[in-house]
Design an enzyme around this catalytic site. Structure first.
Site, short mmCIF file in Angstrom:
data_model
loop_
_atom_site.label_atom_id
_atom_site.label_comp_id
_atom_site.label_asym_id
_atom_site.label_seq_id
_atom_site.Cartn_x
_atom_site.Cartn_y
_atom_site.Cartn_z
N ILE A 1 0.95 -1.15 0.22
CA ILE A 1 0.13 0.01 -0.08
C ILE A 1 0.87 1.25 0.00
O ILE A 1 1.88 1.39 0.80
CB ILE A 1 -1.01 0.01 1.15
CG1 ILE A 1 -1.49 -1.18 1.38
CG2 ILE A 1 -1.82 1.33 1.43
CD1 ILE A 1 -2.18 -1.55 2.54
N CYS A 2 0.66 2.23 -0.82
CA CYS A 2 1.47 3.40 -0.82
C CYS A 2 0.44 4.31 -0.01
O CYS A 2 -0.48 4.96 -0.64
CB CYS A 2 1.65 4.05 -2.28
SG CYS A 2 2.25 5.71 -2.34
N LEU A 3 0.71 4.54 0.92
CA LEU A 3 0.23 5.76 2.08
C LEU A 3 1.05 6.24 2.67
O LEU A 3 1.94 5.75 3.62
CB LEU A 3 -0.82 4.80 2.75
CG LEU A 3 -1.70 5.54 3.81
CD1 LEU A 3 -2.90 6.45 2.74
CD2 LEU A 3 -2.90 4.46 4.35
#
Lengths: 566, 149
Positions: free
Chosen positions: B85-87
Site C-alpha cells: 500500500i502506498c500511503l
C-alpha cells in the site's frame, strides 16, 4: 562537520545553559527520577485538602487554572495571567513572526518566544474534568457546614503582593460551605478568595468532620478516575512518567519523547517541529504541575510505572544480554569507529552508556550461510565485543563512537529488542598454553612426516616451508609475518602509512595479537579476516595470516612490478 | 519478550470497541500479527467487497509504523500486485500517536478516494487517468470476483 560542532558548542556556552551536553551517566533517563518517586506518600483528601487544591491553583490569580499554559521552563499559569508579550530585541534569527515577541515567565523570569507558549493540552483537559467532577457535587444541601479561615502563610507573601490594603482584609477571612473540605476549598479558590500561598484552617464539629472526611474521599476518588484517562501518554499508553511538555503544548513521558526523537523531530500529535536538540530533551524541564498532580493523585500508579520501566530495562540483562550491532568486522585489541544514525542503534548506544558500555559487533551474513545452531541468520555467529571509549553526541542525536575490541564471542541464541538484535554470547578464547605447545609439536611432526612421505613419491617436488607452511614452527611463522610487514613498510605500502599506524599502532611484538593487528591494516576481504574470529590457537591464526602473505607475494612476485597496489 | 502495554491496550480496544466495517484479530501464537478485514466503503467501486489484509507490528512499534499488506486482490492505483500500500502515514508520515485503528481507517479512506497522481501500481494509475469510468468498472469487477464476503 567540525565547524558545525564548534558553532554548537559556542551556542551552548551562551544563553542555552540548560541545553548543555550531558554526561554519559545521564544518557538514559528514568533513574534519578525513579528515586524521587520512591516512597512518595499519598496526599490525604481530607487532611491535605488545602495542598490538593493548590495543585490546580494558578500562582498568579490564585483561581483554579483556566486555559493553562505551560512555558518551556515547566511553569504553568492561566493564559489570561501570562505576562504581556514584549518585542524581543536584538534577535534576528530565526526571523519568523512567532518569535519576534516574547513572554516572560512570572515565576522564573525567563523569556520565551510566543510560539513556545502554547496551551497545555493535557492540563487543559485535566482541569475540564476536575471542574466537571466538582460541579457534580456542587449542591449538597444535606451536607454539614464546613467553616474555612484563610491564614496567609508569612509576611513575605504579604509584601510580595503590591496592594497591602487589600490583603489586610484577607486576615481572618472566613467562608462557609456545605460539603467536604476538598469541595469547600476548591470553591473558595474558584471564588477568588483563597490566595495561592495561604493556608486554611477548617472548623467543624467532630461528627461533621467525619462526614466531611467521607465526602472528601468520595470526591477524591471521583477526581482520580476522571483525570486518569487524561494522564495517559499517547505514545506508550501508560500513565505519564516524568511528563515533559513540548513547546507546542503536547505532553509525553520523557523517555517516550527521547525515543520518538531517535526517529524524527516533530511532535507525534500535531507534527510541529521540535526545535530542541535530541540530547537536550534529557535536561528539558518537566511539567511541574503534571508531575505534582500525578504524584498526589496516584502515587501507587507512578510507583508501579517506575518499577515496570526498571524491570523492562532489567529484562534486557537476562539471557539475551548482549546488544548486537550488525555492521562490520571488528577485531580484538583494535579500534573501530562508528557513526551512529539509525534510531535503533541510538537507543542501543544510550543503553550501553548507561550499562557496561559494551556491545557485540557482528558482520552481515552476505551469503546467508547457516550459522551453526542459529541457522541462516542475517549476521555471522562470531563477533567481537567492543567497549565504548568515547561517545560524541551530536546535537541532532547522531553520534560518533570510538570503540576498542575487547574479546571475541560466539552467539548461542538471539532475539530482538526494540528493533535491534540481542544475543546470548559465549566468549571465544585461546586454548591453554600447554595445549598450544603440544599441538604445535604434534602438527609440525605430522607435517614433517607427511612431507617426507611425499618426497619419496615425488622426488622432483620436495615439500619445503616455502610451499608447505605447516613445516614452520609457530615462532618462525611469526618472524616471517613480521619480516613481511617490515619489508612492506620499507616499500612504503599505503596500508602501512603513518596515518594508519597512528590509528592501529605499530605491529605488536606478540604472537597472540599480531594476526588481529595485521588483519585490521591489511586491505583484503572482510570475509577472509573473519576466519580469525573463530580461531582458538595462536598457531592457527598465524597460519591463516601467513597464507595471506603467500598469496600476496604470489600475486606480486611474478609481475616484479614495484608499483603494485599493495 | 513481553508484549508492550501499548499493544495489549490497543488489542483490547480493537476487540471491545470495534470500528464499524473493520476487524483486526491477533494470531494466538503471535500477538503482533493480525488478520484484518476491511469492508469496501459505500459509494466506491469496492462497495460490497470484504478485503483481507495482514498486519504486523514490528519490534520497535510504535516508533516505526505497522507493516500492512492486502491479501485480497484489488484493483487500485495505490495498491500494487503484491498488496503493498502506498500511503504516507505508513511511511514517512507515521507518528507514534497514530495506532492500528487510525491506520486501518486511513486505508479504508484510501479505498474511497484513490489517488492516481501518487501511484504504486503504474498500469492501474495510467488507466485511472485515461479512462476513469473503465478503471472504476474494472475495480468493481475485481471486487465481485476476488472480494466476495
Amino acid at each position: 562537520m567540525n565547524q558545525y560542532r564548534q558553532k554548537y558548542s559556542l551556542a551552548q556556552s551562551g544563553e542555552l545553559a540548560h541545553r548543555k551536553s550531558i554526561p554519559p551517566s545521564k544518557l538514559m533517563v528514568g533513574h534519578d527520577f525513579s528515586q524521587e518517586f520512591k516512597d512518595q506518600p499519598a496526599l490525604d483528601p481530607h487532611g491535605d485538602a488545602r495542598q490538593l487544591v493548590r495543585l490546580v491553583q494558578c500562582r498568579s490569580c490564585s483561581k483554579p487554572l483556566s486555559a493553562p499554559v505551560t512555558l518551556p521552563c515547566g511553569h504553568t499559569t492561566c493564559r489570561a495571567c501570562l505576562a504581556p508579550t514584549r518585542p524581543r530585541d536584538n534577535i534576528s534569527y530565526p526571523n519568523t513572526p512567532d518569535r519576534q515577541y516574547g513572554i516572560t515567565c512570572k515565576i522564573c523570569d525567563e523569556e520565551y518566544p510566543t510560539v513556545e507558549c502554547s496551551a497545555d493540552v493535557t492540563l487543559t483537559k485535566v482541569m475540564e474534568v476536575v471542574k466537571q467532577t466538582i460541579a457534580r457535587v456542587q449542591d449538597t444541601p444535606e451536607a454539614p457546614v464546613c467553616v474555612l479561615e484563610e491564614i496567609p502563610v508569612s509576611e513575605d507573601d504579604v509584601h510580595d503582593s503590591n496592594d497591602e490594603k487589600e490583603l489586610t482584609s484577607y486576615q481572618g477571612h472566613r467562608k462557609e460551605f456545605r460539603g467536604g473540605r476538598l469541595h469547600a476549598t476548591f470553591q473558595m479558590a474558584s471564588d477568588g478568595e483563597l490566595r495561592y500561598n495561604s493556608d486554611v484552617q477548617y472548623r467543624a464539629s467532630p461528627s461533621d468532620a467525619q462526614i466531611h472526611a467521607h465526602l472528601d474521599a468520595e470526591l477524591f476518588n471521583g477526581l482520580r478516575e476522571a483525570a486518569h484517562s487524561e494522564l495517559d501518554c499517547l505514545v506508550c499508553y501508560n500513565m505519564m512518567l516524568d511528563p515533559t511538555t513540548l513547546p507546542c503544548g503536547h505532553t509525553f513521558c520523557r523517555h517516550c519523547l527521547v525515543r520518538v526523537m531517535d526517529h524524527s523531530s516533530i511532535c507525534p500529535i500535531c507534527r510541529a517541529g521540535i526545535h530542541i536538540p535530541p540530547i537536550a530533551i534529557q535536561n528539558y524541564p518537566s511539567n511541574g504541575r503534571l508531575v505534582a498532580l500525578l504524584k498526589s493523585l496516584s502515587p501507587e500508579h507512578v510507583q508501579a510505572r517506575v518499577e515496570a520501566l526498571e524491570s523492562e530495562e532489567d529484562n534486557s540483562e537476562g539471557a539475551l544480554s548482549t546488544p548486537l550491532f550488525v555492521c562490520t568486522l571488528s577485531l580484538p585489541n583494535t579500534p573501530t569507529f562508528l557513526h551512529i544514525f539509525e534510531p535503533r542503534y541510538r537507543l542501543m548506544m544510550r543503553r550501553c552508556m548507561e550499562g557496561n558500555r559494551r556491545f557485540g559487533m557482528v558482520m552481515y551474513n552476505r551469503s546467508s550461510a547457516p550459522q551453526g545452531d542459529l541457522g541462516p541468520t542475517s549476521f555471522l555467529q562470531y563477533g567481537t565485543m567492543l567497549e565504548i571509549i568515547n561517545l560524541e553526541l551530536l546535537p541532532d542525536g547522531r553520534s560518533f563512537v570510538e570503540t576498542r575490541g575487547v574479546s571475541r564471542f560466539r552467539i548461542k541464541a538471539y532475539g530482538q529488542l526494540d528493533g535491534y538484535y540481542v544475543g546470548n554470547v559465549e566468549r571465544v578464547d585461546d586454548v591453554p598454553i600447554i595445549e598450544e605447545e603440544q599441538l604445535e609439536r604434534q602438527e609440525v611432526l605430522e607435517a614433517q612426516a607427511w612431507a617426507d612421505a611425499y618426497v619419496l613419491e615425488n622426488p622432483q617436488d620436495p615439500r619445503t616451508p616455502e610451499n608447505f607452511p605447516g613445516l614452520l614452527s609457530t615462532d618462525e611463522l611469526f618472524r616471517r609475518c613480521i619480516g613481511f610487514v617490515e619489508q612492506m613498510s620499507q616499500r612504503s605500502a599505503p596500508w602501512l602509512s603513518s596515518r594508519i599506524v597512528n590509528v592501529y599502532g605499530p605491529p605488536p611484538d606478540n604472537h597472540k595479537t599480531f594476526p588481529f593487528w595485521f588483519a585490521s591494516v591489511l586491505p583484503i576481504a572482510e570475509e577472509e579476516k573473519y576466519r580469525l574470529l573463530a580461531t582458538t590457537r595462536v598457531r592457527e591464526r598465524l597460519l591463516i595470516v601467513y597464507s595471506w602473505i603467500k598469496r600476496i607475494e604470489g600475486q606480486r612476485w611474478p609481475s616484479g612490478n614495484s608499483c603494485s597496489i599493495l | 519478550m513481553a508484549l508492550p502495554k501499548r499493544i495489549i491496550k490497543e488489542t483490547e480496544r480493537l476487540m471491545n470497541e470495534p470500528v464499524p466495517g473493520i476487524s483486526a484479530v491477533p494470531h494466538e501464537d503471535n500477538l503482533r500479527y493480525f488478520d484484518v478485514t476491511i469492508d469496501g466503503p459505500s459509494q466506491s467501486p469496492y462497495e460490497g467487497g470484504l478485503f483481507k489484509l495482514e498486519l504486523f507490528l514490528p519490534d520497535d512499534y510504535p516508533m516505526t509504523p505497522p507493516k500492512i499488506r492486502f491479501l485480497t486482490k484489488i484493483y487500485h492505483p495505490n495498491i500494487d500486485r503484491l498488496g503493498r500500500i502506498c500511503l504516507d502515514v505508513l511511511k514517512s508520515n507515521w507518528s507514534p500517536a497514530l495506532q492500528i485503528r487510525t491506520i486501518l481507517l486511513s486505508i479504508q479512506a484510501l479505498l474511497g478516494a484513490p489517488n492516481p497522481d501518487d501511484p504504486l501500481a503504474n498500469d492501474v494509475a495510467q488507466k485511472w487517468k485515461e479512462d476513469q469510468n473503465a478503471a472504476i468498472e474494472t475495480a468493481r469487477q475485481w471486487t465481485q470476483e476476488h472480494a466476495k464476503p
